[in-house]
Design a protein around this motif. Structure first.
Motif, short mmCIF file in Angstrom:
data_model
loop_
_atom_site.label_atom_id
_atom_site.label_comp_id
_atom_site.label_asym_id
_atom_site.label_seq_id
_atom_site.Cartn_x
_atom_site.Cartn_y
_atom_site.Cartn_z
N MET A 181 0.83 -1.20 0.00
CA MET A 181 0.00 0.00 0.00
C MET A 181 0.87 1.26 0.00
N VAL A 182 1.96 1.24 0.73
CA VAL A 182 2.88 2.39 0.73
C VAL A 182 3.43 2.60 -0.68
N LEU A 183 3.81 1.52 -1.35
CA LEU A 183 4.32 1.63 -2.71
C LEU A 183 3.24 2.12 -3.67
N TRP A 184 2.01 1.65 -3.50
CA TRP A 184 0.92 2.07 -4.36
C TRP A 184 0.67 3.56 -4.20
N ILE A 185 0.68 4.05 -2.97
CA ILE A 185 0.46 5.48 -2.71
C ILE A 185 1.60 6.30 -3.30
N ALA A 186 2.82 5.83 -3.16
CA ALA A 186 3.96 6.54 -3.74
C ALA A 186 3.83 6.60 -5.27
N ARG A 187 3.37 5.52 -5.85
CA ARG A 187 3.17 5.48 -7.31
C ARG A 187 2.10 6.47 -7.73
N GLU A 188 0.97 6.49 -7.01
CA GLU A 188 -0.11 7.43 -7.34
C GLU A 188 0.35 8.87 -7.17
N ARG A 189 1.15 9.14 -6.15
CA ARG A 189 1.67 10.49 -5.94
C ARG A 189 2.55 10.91 -7.12
N ARG A 190 3.39 10.00 -7.58
CA ARG A 190 4.28 10.30 -8.71
C ARG A 190 3.47 10.51 -9.99
N ILE A 191 2.44 9.71 -10.20
CA ILE A 191 1.59 9.87 -11.38
C ILE A 191 0.91 11.24 -11.34
N PHE A 192 0.42 11.65 -10.18
CA PHE A 192 -0.22 12.96 -10.05
C PHE A 192 0.77 14.07 -10.37
N GLU A 193 2.00 13.96 -9.87
CA GLU A 193 3.02 14.97 -10.16
C GLU A 193 3.31 15.03 -11.66
N MET A 194 3.37 13.88 -12.31
CA MET A 194 3.62 13.85 -13.75
C MET A 194 2.46 14.50 -14.51
N GLU A 195 1.22 14.25 -14.08
CA GLU A 195 0.06 14.85 -14.72
C GLU A 195 0.08 16.37 -14.57
N MET A 196 0.46 16.86 -13.39
CA MET A 196 0.52 18.30 -13.18
C MET A 196 1.62 18.94 -14.03
N GLU A 197 2.75 18.26 -14.21
CA GLU A 197 3.80 18.77 -15.08
C GLU A 197 3.31 18.85 -16.53
N GLU A 198 2.61 17.80 -16.98
CA GLU A 198 2.07 17.82 -18.34
C GLU A 198 1.07 18.95 -18.51
N LEU A 199 0.23 19.17 -17.51
CA LEU A 199 -0.74 20.27 -17.57
C LEU A 199 -0.02 21.61 -17.69
N GLU A 200 1.06 21.78 -16.94
CA GLU A 200 1.82 23.03 -17.03
C GLU A 200 2.43 23.21 -18.41
N TYR A 201 2.96 22.12 -19.00
CA TYR A 201 3.51 22.21 -20.35
C TYR A 201 2.41 22.57 -21.35
N LEU A 202 1.26 21.89 -21.25
CA LEU A 202 0.18 22.13 -22.20
C LEU A 202 -0.39 23.55 -22.08
N LEU A 203 -0.37 24.13 -20.90
CA LEU A 203 -0.86 25.49 -20.69
C LEU A 203 0.22 26.53 -20.94
N GLY A 204 1.42 26.10 -21.28
CA GLY A 204 2.51 27.03 -21.56
C GLY A 204 3.10 27.66 -20.31
N LEU A 205 2.93 27.02 -19.17
CA LEU A 205 3.45 27.56 -17.91
C LEU A 205 4.86 27.08 -17.62
N ARG A 206 5.33 26.10 -18.38
CA ARG A 206 6.70 25.60 -18.28
C ARG A 206 7.34 25.70 -19.64
N GLY A 207 8.66 25.64 -19.68
CA GLY A 207 9.36 25.70 -20.96
C GLY A 207 8.98 24.53 -21.85
N ALA A 208 9.15 24.71 -23.15
CA ALA A 208 8.83 23.63 -24.09
C ALA A 208 9.84 22.50 -23.94
N ARG A 209 9.41 21.32 -24.22
CA ARG A 209 10.28 20.14 -24.10
C ARG A 209 11.20 20.04 -25.27
#
Length: 115
Positions: free
Chosen positions: A87-115
């Protein structure tokens, strides 16, 4: 007076240590993290999602209605060590997935530099 000879058990142990070999099972490599799979039962996964919804409600109350009294925390369930680790590993995985989704959202909205 020199006590260094006795630091590792004296001369008698040095002869014995010279012939000592590390067991082969200690020299084997551990499995790579990506090749290890973990499974959570459907009941445990349902429990996580229900508890996650309760946590989300508590956070929303803290943000939007901080003057209301909070419900007391229920006693946590007692999990076997293996289940708890999964369960600890599952939660860590979900946390990382959420962080990745937020990074993608920032890229798509132009809030981060282009890849």
């Amino acid at each position: 007076m020199n006590n260094n000879n006795n630091a590792n058990g004296g001369a008698a142990n040095q002869d014995r240590d010279r012939d000592y070999q590390i067991p082969a099972h200690l020299l084997q490599h551990a499995p790579r993290p990506r090749s290890v799979t973990f499974t959570i039962s459907v009941m445990q996964l349902e429990y996580i999602y229900v508890t996650w919804a309760a946590a989300r409600n508590r956070v929303r109350q803290q943000l939007y209605q901080p003057d209301l009294p909070f419900q007391p925390y229920p006693l946590p369930p007692v999990w076997p060590d293996e289940t708890r680790a999964m369960m600890v590993l599952w939660i860590a995985r979900e946390r990382r997935i959420f962080e990745m989704e937020m990074e993608e959202l920032e890229y798509l909205l132009g809030l981060r530099g282009a890849r």
